[in-house]
Design an enzyme around this catalytic site. Structure first.
Site, PDB file in Angstrom:
ATOM      1  N   ASN A 109      72.895 -35.396 -24.480  1.00 60.14           N
ATOM      2  CA  ASN A 109      71.374 -34.272 -24.289  1.00 60.14           C
ATOM      3  C   ASN A 109      71.640 -34.048 -26.154  1.00 60.14           C
ATOM      4  O   ASN A 109      72.527 -33.188 -26.516  1.00 60.14           O
ATOM      5  CB  ASN A 109      72.024 -33.010 -23.681  1.00 60.14           C
ATOM      6  CG  ASN A 109      70.997 -32.106 -23.451  1.00 60.14           C
ATOM      7  OD1 ASN A 109      70.055 -32.011 -24.620  1.00 60.14           O
ATOM      8  ND2 ASN A 109      71.191 -30.856 -23.072  1.00 60.14           N
ATOM      9  N   ARG A 137      68.681 -36.961 -22.016  1.00 55.00           N
ATOM     10  CA  ARG A 137      67.730 -35.901 -21.558  1.00 55.00           C
ATOM     11  C   ARG A 137      66.654 -35.832 -22.413  1.00 55.00           C
ATOM     12  O   ARG A 137      66.820 -35.710 -23.584  1.00 55.00           O
ATOM     13  CB  ARG A 137      68.435 -34.699 -21.494  1.00 55.00           C
ATOM     14  CG  ARG A 137      67.493 -33.412 -21.255  1.00 55.00           C
ATOM     15  CD  ARG A 137      68.224 -32.134 -21.700  1.00 55.00           C
ATOM     16  NE  ARG A 137      67.320 -30.961 -21.370  1.00 55.00           N
ATOM     17  CZ  ARG A 137      67.235 -29.861 -21.999  1.00 55.00           C
ATOM     18  NH1 ARG A 137      67.957 -29.630 -23.111  1.00 55.00           N
ATOM     19  NH2 ARG A 137      66.386 -29.057 -21.849  1.00 55.00           N
ATOM     20  N   HIS A 189      62.793 -27.494 -17.849  1.00 54.33           N
ATOM     21  CA  HIS A 189      64.131 -27.150 -16.906  1.00 54.33           C
ATOM     22  C   HIS A 189      64.006 -27.998 -15.675  1.00 54.33           C
ATOM     23  O   HIS A 189      64.753 -27.531 -14.677  1.00 54.33           O
ATOM     24  CB  HIS A 189      64.397 -25.743 -16.693  1.00 54.33           C
ATOM     25  CG  HIS A 189      64.916 -24.933 -17.772  1.00 54.33           C
ATOM     26  ND1 HIS A 189      64.671 -23.569 -17.746  1.00 54.33           N
ATOM     27  CD2 HIS A 189      65.621 -25.287 -18.962  1.00 54.33           C
ATOM     28  CE1 HIS A 189      65.281 -22.963 -18.971  1.00 54.33           C
ATOM     29  NE2 HIS A 189      65.879 -23.950 -19.428  1.00 54.33           N
ATOM     30  N   ARG A 196      63.503 -15.804 -26.720  1.00 59.50           N
ATOM     31  CA  ARG A 196      62.152 -16.214 -26.723  1.00 59.50           C
ATOM     32  C   ARG A 196      61.436 -14.887 -25.830  1.00 59.50           C
ATOM     33  O   ARG A 196      62.150 -14.553 -24.887  1.00 59.50           O
ATOM     34  CB  ARG A 196      61.894 -17.276 -25.738  1.00 59.50           C
ATOM     35  CG  ARG A 196      62.318 -18.819 -26.607  1.00 59.50           C
ATOM     36  CD  ARG A 196      62.250 -19.835 -25.842  1.00 59.50           C
ATOM     37  NE  ARG A 196      63.629 -20.323 -25.641  1.00 59.50           N
ATOM     38  CZ  ARG A 196      63.741 -21.515 -24.716  1.00 59.50           C
ATOM     39  NH1 ARG A 196      62.877 -22.030 -24.143  1.00 59.50           N
ATOM     40  NH2 ARG A 196      65.121 -21.808 -24.902  1.00 59.50           N
ATOM     41  N   GLU A 236      72.847 -30.372 -14.520  1.00 57.63           N
ATOM     42  CA  GLU A 236      71.713 -31.296 -15.155  1.00 57.63           C
ATOM     43  C   GLU A 236      72.389 -32.543 -15.709  1.00 57.63           C
ATOM     44  O   GLU A 236      71.622 -33.754 -15.289  1.00 57.63           O
ATOM     45  CB  GLU A 236      71.098 -30.560 -16.179  1.00 57.63           C
ATOM     46  CG  GLU A 236      70.244 -29.354 -15.772  1.00 57.63           C
ATOM     47  CD  GLU A 236      69.896 -28.404 -17.024  1.00 57.63           C
ATOM     48  OE1 GLU A 236      68.603 -28.614 -17.659  1.00 57.63           O
ATOM     49  OE2 GLU A 236      70.679 -27.497 -17.554  1.00 57.63           O
TER      50      GLU A 236
END
Ligand code: ADP
Length: 399
Positions: free
Chosen positions: A7, A90, A179, A240, A383
């Site tokens: 990742n 990823r 996601h 965010r 994940e």
């Protein structure tokens, strides 16, 4: 099969070596501050974690460092690179090209590169990770797993933005979501937990961490999601802002004399929990401050939960109901107080949180009352496992 899951971020590179058949994580670690003078590499678990302060000028050097630690020294996981069967990467943005994971070849690399405009930091870093693996493990099968792929099933009513249609045609501006690997994983696990096929369930999945997103999964098909063209849309997050009145953007740019790039930074890095609390983007610190009486920290917690509550309402309406709501990621899995705020007052919609079960800790668990029409589950996300599993599936099927 041992899959090395990579990742790659703009200045970091996380990895896990996973045995797909046994689910065993054989090694994990992270290279941080890649490209900076003070870069360092953490490798291993808990007490066996070692930190090497080693300069890594780029992702190629980071991958070299990772491969050396995986195959030699006191914390090695395997004897040689031959024991690593494949690499799974990823990739944040797969655009409209990819609705499932694929084996990486020149064409795939070209498309990921083309999509860099939509996710400059993320796709650019992933490409560096892919190139570094290819040069240091030539011939090793590599698979791309896209965060956006799961949301390619959204209908146009959910993915087209109400701006002039020409910008969708000209620039492919649309909702892609993010996601997706996490939402897909927890949906699959939730179906197993509930003992029903995913195709028979209506689920609302809530990934609430530093980044936050929610999605509506109707009979196994994603029909809406909160993140959009970029991971800035939707819920309020750690730093965010999520969805805000778009007129605020030009207002602040004008009044503060900010460039579009500076405004982008403000919305991505200085807003959300951090912007409201003025303390941190980390829920634990904010929760502590709120309990100590800090009003802005209190407001930040309330807003974060309110944002998730509103999306539950949206997705109940989108699907005409739900069998279960799934919570995952750092806050969703661990913060009983945020979960309590999210579910307060939803009894009339048939959603009843069990306050005692909500306090319990552990892995996959149910936290709704036995009477709740909509069940509430906590499912820890994984994940990396999903990426390793996809890599295995793609190579087995020779897709
Ligand atoms: P990401 O992967 O998006 O960076 P995570 O899923 O790791 O984020 O979630 C990080 C968030 O989870 C942080 O705000 C952190 O404070 C919060 N978190 C982790 N553990 C707890 C806990 N025990 N209680 C409350 N919040 C927690």
């Amino acid at each position: 099969m041992n899959v090395l899951v990579i990742n790659a971020g703009s200045s970091s590179l996380k990895y896990q070596l996973i045995n797909v058949e046994t689910h065993e994580v054989r090694a994990r670690g992270i290279c941080e501050k890649v490209g900076y003078e003070d870069s360092f590499h953490k490798h291993g678990f808990g007490e066996n974690e070692v930190v090497n302060h080693v300069h890594m000028a780029n992702h190629t050097e980071a991958i070299h460092q990772v491969l050396v630690c995986l195959t030699s020294g006191p914390n090695k996981a395997v004897d040689s690179l031959d024991a690593i069967d494949a690499v799974g990467h990823r990739i944040v943005q797969g655009g409209s090209y990819f609705d499932h994971s694929v084996r990486i070849n020149d064409d795939v690399i070209e498309k990921i590169s083309e999509l860099t405009e939509l996710a400059p930091l993320h796709n650019g870093a992933a490409l560096m990770g892919i190139e570094a693996c290819m040069s240091q493990m030539p011939g090793k099968p590599e698979v791309a797993v896209f965060d956006s792929a799961f949301f390619q099933t959204l209908p146009p009513t959910a993915y087209i933005y109400p701006i002039p249609y020409e910008y969708y045609e000209k620039y492919q501006i649309r909702r892609y979501g993010a996601h997706g690997t996490s939402h897909r994983y927890v949906a699959i696990q939730a179906a197993k937990f509930l003992g029903k096929p995913l195709e028979e369930l209506q689920l609302i999945t809530c990934h609430l961490g530093n980044g936050c997103s929610m999605s509506a999964i109707d009979h196994g098909v994603a029909v809406d999601t909160s993140m959009g063209l970029t991971p800035l849309d939707g819920l309020m997050m750690g730093t965010r802002c999520g969805a805000i009145d778009p007129a605020i953007v030009t207002f602040i740019e004008d009044h503060e004399d900010l460039s579009p790039q500076a405004m982008n930074d403000l919305m991505n890095k200085k807003s959300g929990l951090l912007g409201i609390s003025g303390i941190s983007n980390d829920m634990r610190s904010i929760d502590e401050a709120a309990q100590a009486g800090n009003e802005r920290a209190h407001l930040a917690c309330d807003m974060y939960a309110y944002s998730a509550k509103k999306y539950i309402g949206q997705y109940l309406a989108v699907m005409g109901g739900a069998d279960a709501i799934i919570l995952t990621a750092g806050v969703g899995e661990n913060s009983a107080s945020i979960r309590e705020k999210i579910f307060s007052g939803l009894d009339t919609l048939g959603i009843e949180l069990d306050l005692e079960l909500n306090q319990a800790r552990g892995g996959e668990r149910e936290i709704s009352t036995p009477h709740s029409q909509v069940r509430i589950l906590v499912i820890p996300t994984n994940e990396e496992y999903m990426i390793a599993h996809d890599t295995y599936d793609v190579l087995k099927a020779n897709i």
